[in-house]
Write an enzyme that holds these catalytic residues in place. Sequence first.
Site, PDB file in Angstrom:
ATOM      1  N   GLU A 173      37.184   9.422  17.998  1.00  0.00           N
ATOM      2  CA  GLU A 173      37.443   9.538  16.400  1.00  0.00           C
ATOM      3  C   GLU A 173      38.833   9.190  16.036  1.00  0.00           C
ATOM      4  OE1 GLU A 173      36.007  13.160  14.523  1.00  0.00           O
ATOM      5  OE2 GLU A 173      36.537  12.209  12.677  1.00  0.00           O
ATOM      6  N   LYS A 212      34.181   6.592  16.198  1.00  0.00           N
ATOM      7  CA  LYS A 212      33.657   7.205  15.013  1.00  0.00           C
ATOM      8  C   LYS A 212      35.031   6.905  14.089  1.00  0.00           C
ATOM      9  CE  LYS A 212      32.967  11.813  12.952  1.00  0.00           C
ATOM     10  NZ  LYS A 212      32.200  13.108  13.106  1.00  0.00           N
TER      11      LYS A 212
HETATM   12  P1  13P Z   1      33.819  14.307   7.509  1.00  0.00           P
HETATM   13  O1  13P Z   1      32.614  13.586   7.280  1.00  0.00           O
HETATM   14  O2  13P Z   1      33.775  15.609   6.636  1.00  0.00           O
HETATM   15  O3  13P Z   1      35.028  13.736   7.285  1.00  0.00           O
HETATM   16  O4  13P Z   1      33.781  15.159   8.994  1.00  0.00           O
HETATM   17  C1  13P Z   1      33.676  14.287   9.917  1.00  0.00           C
HETATM   18  C2  13P Z   1      34.306  14.904  11.078  1.00  0.00           C
HETATM   19  O5  13P Z   1      33.511  14.911  12.178  1.00  0.00           O
HETATM   20  C3  13P Z   1      35.888  15.194  10.966  1.00  0.00           C
HETATM   21  O6  13P Z   1      36.130  14.935  12.463  1.00  0.00           O
END
Ligand code: 13P
Length: 343
Positions: free
Chosen positions: A177, A219
């Site tokens: 991510e 992600k």
């Molecule tokens: P949000 O969808 O609130 O951005 O959170 C996703 C997430 O896992 C942040 O690390």
Amino acid sequence: MTAQALIDTAQALVAGDKGLLAMDESNATCHKRFAKLNIPQTEDARRSWRELIVTAPGLGASISGAILFDETIRQRTSGGATFVSALEAAGIVPGIKVDTGAKPLAGHPGETVTEGLDGLRERLAEYAGMGARFAKWRGVITPGAGLPSRACIEVNAHALARYAALCQEAGLVPIVEPEVLMDGDHFLARCAEITEETLHTVFIQLRLQGVLLEGMLLKPNMVLPGQACPIQESVDEVADATVTCLLRTVPAAVPGIAFLSGGQSAQLASARLNAMNARFASRLPWALAFSYSRAVQQPALDAWKGDAANVGSAQKALVHRARCNQAARRGDYDALADAPKPG
Ligand code: 13P
């Protein structure tokens, strides 16, 4: 753990029209959201909130996997089941956030590097023993005047790849991510530029460090104008810019891309994902799914307010958002029917 087992898990998480639910907020983040609704900032309230989520009737019909936090993976429902077994009973694959947070990057004011590599091999083994089958690590890239620095992108990409390699060694599917924040007044084109450079750098590091692309998920953020930018593009323009950026940077071997919501409203997060799937799905090599926290949880948290009497309505709100995003995976989300009702 064989490569095939990693591939099977990664594919299962993005199969069909389901997506992921992020419920891995640190205590500090969880408390910030609780404070706004006057919910007590206690371990018991955090446990009650997470119990409401993992026991929501029907959640497994639209959610494939849930990302837990270190505290949460050790907690139980009031009936005595571990949250891991409650998720498994609902047909939801348990996962775990393993970074220890974004910390100030030395010599780079306003930027962060995500920590948590020390001792990670041992922690991953423990989580795998508790039933986790995938993991998550978030690197943060902050747009701003002269930012992000190349250093910030490089160190976060390097850490993401080190984490991903350790996950695969432990038999856990890494969710990688890299988040370009939507805070600020930058234009969509600037977000596109930064996201493209970030993803390109991340995939160079993943390759350098031998990460199996077929056994991971990405992600990313969507390509968006900053929240304070005066020009806010349409849903279709965001979908076009996001898909263009991903096609330039994400190898076809990656089975799926599950977006974070990043502070978008619940409805916009669904509408933009829907537009991407409706307009492009047949031409894309990877699944386009969701891994939202706020865009799925917030309406339910607003309904719950920390009151046991509201558990049923909060669970309905949660499952509703999960279903909206499930529809968006098919390109079937009805934004008009889902528009917030006045009052
Ligand atoms: P949000 O969808 O609130 O951005 O959170 C996703 C997430 O896992 C942040 O690390």
